[in-house]
Design a protein around this motif. Structure first.
Motif, PDB file in Angstrom:
ATOM      1  N   LEU A 358      15.048-113.534  -6.819  1.00 30.35           N
ATOM      2  CA  LEU A 358      15.905-113.280  -6.029  1.00 30.35           C
ATOM      3  C   LEU A 358      17.395-112.394  -6.348  1.00 30.35           C
ATOM      4  O   LEU A 358      18.200-113.140  -7.411  1.00 30.35           O
ATOM      5  N   VAL A 359      17.388-111.636  -5.580  1.00 26.99           N
ATOM      6  CA  VAL A 359      19.162-111.295  -5.900  1.00 26.99           C
ATOM      7  C   VAL A 359      19.912-111.235  -4.405  1.00 26.99           C
ATOM      8  O   VAL A 359      19.867-110.665  -4.150  1.00 26.99           O
ATOM      9  N   VAL A 360      20.754-111.552  -5.148  1.00 26.31           N
ATOM     10  CA  VAL A 360      20.974-111.826  -4.018  1.00 26.31           C
ATOM     11  C   VAL A 360      22.986-110.625  -4.738  1.00 26.31           C
ATOM     12  O   VAL A 360      23.568-111.173  -5.999  1.00 26.31           O
ATOM     13  N   PRO A 361      23.447-110.239  -3.398  1.00 28.39           N
ATOM     14  CA  PRO A 361      24.627-109.204  -4.035  1.00 28.39           C
ATOM     15  C   PRO A 361      26.095-109.959  -4.727  1.00 28.39           C
ATOM     16  O   PRO A 361      26.226-111.025  -3.698  1.00 28.39           O
ATOM     17  N   ARG A 362      26.750-108.319  -4.939  1.00 28.35           N
ATOM     18  CA  ARG A 362      27.741-109.973  -5.371  1.00 28.35           C
ATOM     19  C   ARG A 362      28.528-109.824  -4.098  1.00 28.35           C
ATOM     20  O   ARG A 362      29.655-110.997  -4.305  1.00 28.35           O
TER      21      ARG A 362
END
Length: 455
Positions: A358-362
């Protein structure tokens, strides 16, 4: 030993994913393995007990400031499950699998929230410590009474040490057979998805001093069975969805509750001294120690610039509706950010298990962290809350040592039987920890009063 229910045609989950520790026939054809798992968790007594366990405010407490029905561990778990189910489905996960992991993720938490967790960890240092996530795995695979199997039918390499108990099983089990609890007997994929920290105590992959871990030494065999084939120390995709859903539900609803109770004044969030205190809470606790405060200021400014941001709250029906809309907007914002970034990296296919991360933006993580810090600063750090937490620590510590001196007196029948058949003092202490962890806030106080005579 490992039960299989055939997946739906086209399912990205294979037979190993839907195996159970103990084979079971379907009671009603047509349900998937993960639908069965979801039903088992929903009907479990451990899930019901979360209704009496602290999220932020002690359940059942009433004051002029707080709603008489504050959020509990149960309502948090239900909200986490709704967020996780929809985000997981949008990314191609089985929605029942993700929802079950979300419903399960806090089941092992003790009375009085993280405050109780710290007390039990201190008490249990000489028998493996205490961690809510490790306790959840223990509960799902051993403590919650759902399925027992004959000990001689379990292969030695996956028998959990100390799990056996002599039970008067009668004719149904062959007359006094030695049985082993396998808890809810969930599928491998669900147990893996419910595991937020896939390592034992002291084995954090990047921080050996971290207090976070997901399995006690006693439970390593079933943990290793659930993690068979998984990359070391890596959480599966569904667990990452669950973890982000947990963060989203936690930060948004604690912020909402703080506004609703009058503890958070949106206007104060414009003040430089107030902001400095919020950054001091966030850095090191919710974001890395080297985070630039300007990064957090930008995150809060982005949120406050939204047209739906609550700039005040007076308790009227219109204000309540606007606040509820703001919580919906925040949840959508955080989930869409993760969905969009993950799709941008991995494409449009079904994302499951170890096929993606899962990619969660900073920016989204910073915004979530700021909301957590606001709630912590204005709700958890209130003087009356610290006084309450101090009292809770005394109650649990006294209860633990009183049970140590007087057990099996004070133990529920389930734990009394385990205590009486435990092999040594270490195992008996773990039973006491399991007993206390199972209690609701009110039950912990009631048992403390019954055993000590003090209120």
């Amino acid at each position: 030993m490992e039960g299989i229910t055939a997946p739906h045609d086209g399912s990205p989950y294979d037979e190993a994913d839907i195996r159970r520790f103990s084979a079971e026939p379907d009671k009603r054809p047509g349900r998937t393995a993960f639908q069965r798992d979801r039903a088992r968790v929903l009907h479990s007594s451990a899930l019901r007990r979360l209704a009496g366990k602290t999220q932020v405010v002690t359940p059942g407490s009433q004051s002029q400031e707080w709603d008489a029905s504050p959020r509990t561990r149960l309502t948090h778990s239900l909200e986490c499950a709704q967020v996780g189910r929809e985000l997981g489905a949008a990314l191609g996960c089985d929605p029942d699998l993700v929802e079950t992991a979300c419903l399960s993720h806090d089941m092992g938490h003790p009375p009085f929230g993280h405050n109780g967790e710290q007390v039990l960890n201190d008490f249990a240092k000489d028998c493996g410590g205490f961690e809510g996530n490790a306790q959840s795995l223990r509960l799902l695979t051993r403590i919650e009474p759902k399925r027992f199997v004959r000990a001689d039918s379990v292969t030695p390499e996956i028998t959990t040490p100390g799990a056996e108990a002599d039970i008067e099983a009668g004719a149904a089990a062959g007359g006094g057979a030695r049985l082993v609890s396998v808890g809810l007997n969930l599928t491998r994929a669900v147990l893996d998805a419910a595991t937020k920290y896939p390592w034992p105590q002291g084995a954090h992959p990047t921080d050996p001093d971290s207090v976070k871990f997901g399995v006690y030494g006693d439970d390593l065999p079933v943990f290793e069975w659930a993690r068979r084939g998984a990359p070391p120390n890596r959480t599966c995709f569904e667990a990452q969805v669950m973890d982000w859903a947990d963060d989203v539900a936690y930060c948004v609803h604690d912020f909402e509750d703080g506004l609703h109770a009058g503890h958070v004044d949106p206007g104060a969030l414009l003040s430089t001294p107030e902001r400095d205190e919020i950054w001091a809470v966030a850095i090191g606790r919710y974001v890395p120690h080297d985070t630039d405060p300007d990064q957090l200021a930008a995150a809060l400014d982005r949120l406050m610039a939204q047209e739906w941001w609550p700039h005040g709250y007076d308790g009227t029906a219109v204000a309540q509706a606007r606040l509820k809309d703001a919580t919906s907007q925040l949840i959508g914002r955080f989930c869409l950010a993760a969905e969009g970034a993950t799709r941008a990296q991995y494409g449009t296919g079904r994302l499951t298990r170890y096929g993606a991360s899962l990619v969660v933006p900073r920016e989204a993580r910073d915004e979530c962290a700021v909301l957590k810090a606001v709630a912590h600063r204005y709700v958890m750090q209130r003087a009356d809350q610290e006084s309450l937490r101090a009292d809770q620590r005394i109650v649990l510590a006294e209860l633990a040592w009183t049970l140590t001196a007087r057990a099996p007196e004070g133990l529920d029948p389930q734990f009394r039987a385990l205590f009486e058949t435990a092999s040594d003092d270490r195992a008996r202490k773990r039973v006491i920890v399991d007993q206390i962890a199972s209690l609701t806030d009110a039950a912990a106080r009631s048992l403390h009063t019954a055993l000590t005579g003090r209120t």
